[in-house]
Design a protein around this motif. Sequence first.
Motif, PDB file in Angstrom:
ATOM      1  N   TYR A  27       0.813  -1.223   0.000  1.00 42.84           N
ATOM      2  CA  TYR A  27       0.000   0.000   0.000  1.00 42.84           C
ATOM      3  C   TYR A  27       0.843   1.268   0.000  1.00 42.84           C
ATOM      4  CZ  TYR A  27      -4.419  -2.465   0.415  1.00 42.84           C
ATOM      5  OH  TYR A  27      -5.523  -3.239   0.150  1.00 42.84           O
ATOM      6  N   GLU A  28       2.114   1.181   0.313  1.00 46.76           N
ATOM      7  CA  GLU A  28       2.983   2.346   0.230  1.00 46.76           C
ATOM      8  C   GLU A  28       3.785   2.309  -1.075  1.00 46.76           C
ATOM      9  OE1 GLU A  28       3.731   3.829   4.787  1.00 46.76           O
ATOM     10  OE2 GLU A  28       5.343   2.744   3.783  1.00 46.76           O
ATOM     11  N   ASN A  29       4.785   1.455  -1.151  1.00 49.73           N
ATOM     12  CA  ASN A  29       5.664   1.441  -2.313  1.00 49.73           C
ATOM     13  C   ASN A  29       4.992   0.875  -3.567  1.00 49.73           C
ATOM     14  OD1 ASN A  29       8.056   2.510  -1.011  1.00 49.73           O
ATOM     15  ND2 ASN A  29       8.084   0.599   0.135  1.00 49.73           N
ATOM     16  N   GLY A  30       4.100  -0.098  -3.386  1.00 46.54           N
ATOM     17  CA  GLY A  30       3.380  -0.634  -4.542  1.00 46.54           C
ATOM     18  C   GLY A  30       2.511   0.411  -5.217  1.00 46.54           C
ATOM     19  N   LEU A  31       2.051   1.385  -4.451  1.00 45.57           N
ATOM     20  CA  LEU A  31       1.250   2.488  -4.979  1.00 45.57           C
ATOM     21  C   LEU A  31       2.072   3.772  -5.100  1.00 45.57           C
ATOM     22  CD1 LEU A  31      -2.112   1.933  -3.062  1.00 45.57           C
ATOM     23  CD2 LEU A  31      -1.666   1.522  -5.486  1.00 45.57           C
ATOM     24  N   GLY A  32       3.394   3.642  -5.103  1.00 38.60           N
ATOM     25  CA  GLY A  32       4.254   4.820  -5.145  1.00 38.60           C
ATOM     26  C   GLY A  32       3.999   5.705  -6.351  1.00 38.60           C
ATOM     27  N   GLU A  33       3.856   5.107  -7.521  1.00 41.46           N
ATOM     28  CA  GLU A  33       3.555   5.898  -8.713  1.00 41.46           C
ATOM     29  C   GLU A  33       2.203   6.588  -8.588  1.00 41.46           C
ATOM     30  OE1 GLU A  33       2.332   5.338 -13.409  1.00 41.46           O
ATOM     31  OE2 GLU A  33       3.525   3.764 -12.439  1.00 41.46           O
ATOM     32  N   PHE A  34       1.205   5.863  -8.106  1.00 42.11           N
ATOM     33  CA  PHE A  34      -0.139   6.431  -7.910  1.00 42.11           C
ATOM     34  C   PHE A  34      -0.089   7.665  -7.013  1.00 42.11           C
ATOM     35  CE2 PHE A  34      -3.666   6.404  -4.801  1.00 42.11           C
ATOM     36  CZ  PHE A  34      -4.701   6.820  -5.628  1.00 42.11           C
ATOM     37  N   TYR A  35       0.647   7.577  -5.904  1.00 45.72           N
ATOM     38  CA  TYR A  35       0.759   8.724  -5.004  1.00 45.72           C
ATOM     39  C   TYR A  35       1.479   9.885  -5.685  1.00 45.72           C
ATOM     40  CZ  TYR A  35      -0.477   5.361  -1.344  1.00 45.72           C
ATOM     41  OH  TYR A  35      -1.103   4.409  -0.587  1.00 45.72           O
ATOM     42  N   ALA A  36       2.570   9.587  -6.381  1.00 48.77           N
ATOM     43  CA  ALA A  36       3.354  10.644  -7.018  1.00 48.77           C
ATOM     44  C   ALA A  36       2.540  11.376  -8.077  1.00 48.77           C
ATOM     45  CB  ALA A  36       4.627  10.054  -7.627  1.00 48.77           C
ATOM     46  N   ARG A  37       1.801  10.638  -8.874  1.00 49.42           N
ATOM     47  CA  ARG A  37       1.079  11.269  -9.977  1.00 49.42           C
ATOM     48  C   ARG A  37      -0.189  11.976  -9.513  1.00 49.42           C
ATOM     49  NH1 ARG A  37       1.654   7.446 -15.261  1.00 49.42           N
ATOM     50  NH2 ARG A  37       1.167   9.451 -16.248  1.00 49.42           N
ATOM     51  N   ASN A  38      -0.671  11.608  -8.322  1.00 52.11           N
ATOM     52  CA  ASN A  38      -1.834  12.293  -7.755  1.00 52.11           C
ATOM     53  C   ASN A  38      -1.448  13.260  -6.633  1.00 52.11           C
ATOM     54  OD1 ASN A  38      -4.511  11.124  -8.962  1.00 52.11           O
ATOM     55  ND2 ASN A  38      -3.193   9.340  -8.660  1.00 52.11           N
TER      56      ASN A  38
END
Length: 443
Positions: free
Chosen positions: A93-104
């Motif tokens: 939920y942190e690093n696996g979604l790292g791109e998702f967090y960065a782009r949002n």
Amino acid sequence: MSQTFRIEQPQFDPATGVVRFTYALEGKRFTEVLELPRGIAPEAAGSRAFEKLLDLTAMVLGVSYYKLKAPLVIEAPGIALTVDERDFVIDIYENGLGEFYARNNLIRFGRLTLATAEDTGPAPDAPALENRALLPIGGGKDSLVSVELLEAAEAEFTPFAVNPKGPILGSVETIGRPALYVRRMLDAEMIRLSSEPGYYNGHVPSTAINSMIAALCAVLFGYDRIVLSNERSASEGNVVFDGREANHQHSKSLDFERRIAATLSAATGGALEYFSLLRPYSEARIAELFSRETKFDRVFSSCNRNFRLAGHEGPLWCGECPKCHFVFLIFAPVMEQERLVSIFGRNLLAEPRHEASFRELTGLAGQKPWECVGEILEAAACLYLLTERPEWRDEAIVVALRDDLLAQYGQPALENAMRELMADSPEHHIPADLAKRIAEHAL
């Protein structure tokens, strides 16, 4: 932020092979369904190892629903996890979604709370698994190189895929072995909300998701290893965001491989192995290995854009996306030009309008694209090598980038990088006996 994402206990019917995963967020409930193959042995379905994997799969599949709002609190009161399993889930939920967090532009690293029951009981007993592998097939070059290596090593394996389409089906047909397929049905309301105002959308760690589904099948149908086809360059991130490197390919990285391998082993009493067969290799080296065999030329595709838009029911390569450009680039030094142009249907290095894309791939502009592409220096070295090849050196992209490549990196660094790309890394988790057999074939 007061929202909570809730993960409920999954429901499994061994008679039909149907698994239901239920999630709740902001007053809405979502149900995802997996249809596993029939013929499940009751003792395997009733084992504690399978139940443990089922709970972990519920946690991992939840990322697709969590990202609608990405709250700070995740709870699964009906699921018991060990300390190590909780760390594994947090990594998803942190690093696996790292791109998702960065782009949002979402700040989440180190701020998530995971509330579950605590598993302090003994480790599950090891189920009886046979000495054979499940090999996920994605339809691209990587898993097909794994096929060649496993066959050369005379290792027993079964092709595996979730929702197989287009090049996956074509590849498996060419492989000529019976496959194991799973049907995955995402909740339609989640898909609808993903494009609605007030909800987020973005990249999820699909390799982690498919790996957990494969683990369920491994225990149910008796496979003692899951063999991935992730290369060493998958460990390179894209950007630094919120004080941490965000990597489009996190769930393909060596760090994640270690985490999930340890998690699956502990959940099965040490019975289930997980490793990448291609971890010693660069993308350029994999391209060289693929080029030795021609039987997959008309069935494989690594183009993610066509998969998203048409489910690979149309052309195998769009020729417009960074992934197409990168794959063409790494094949060019090791494959005859006529063969490569025939595979893609066009010469992508002869189209000046794609110069900006190749500049990003080689680190001359922008950032590394949010795609499953290799290292920046790898792309730069491959393109530089083409400046010395008579059949490629006059192509528009090669001419346009040559001087800037030399100015930014220097000829010695580019030549040295190419030598390193073709040398195999010792940093991998392939069992020693298998590693020796595939190394002999890869020479």
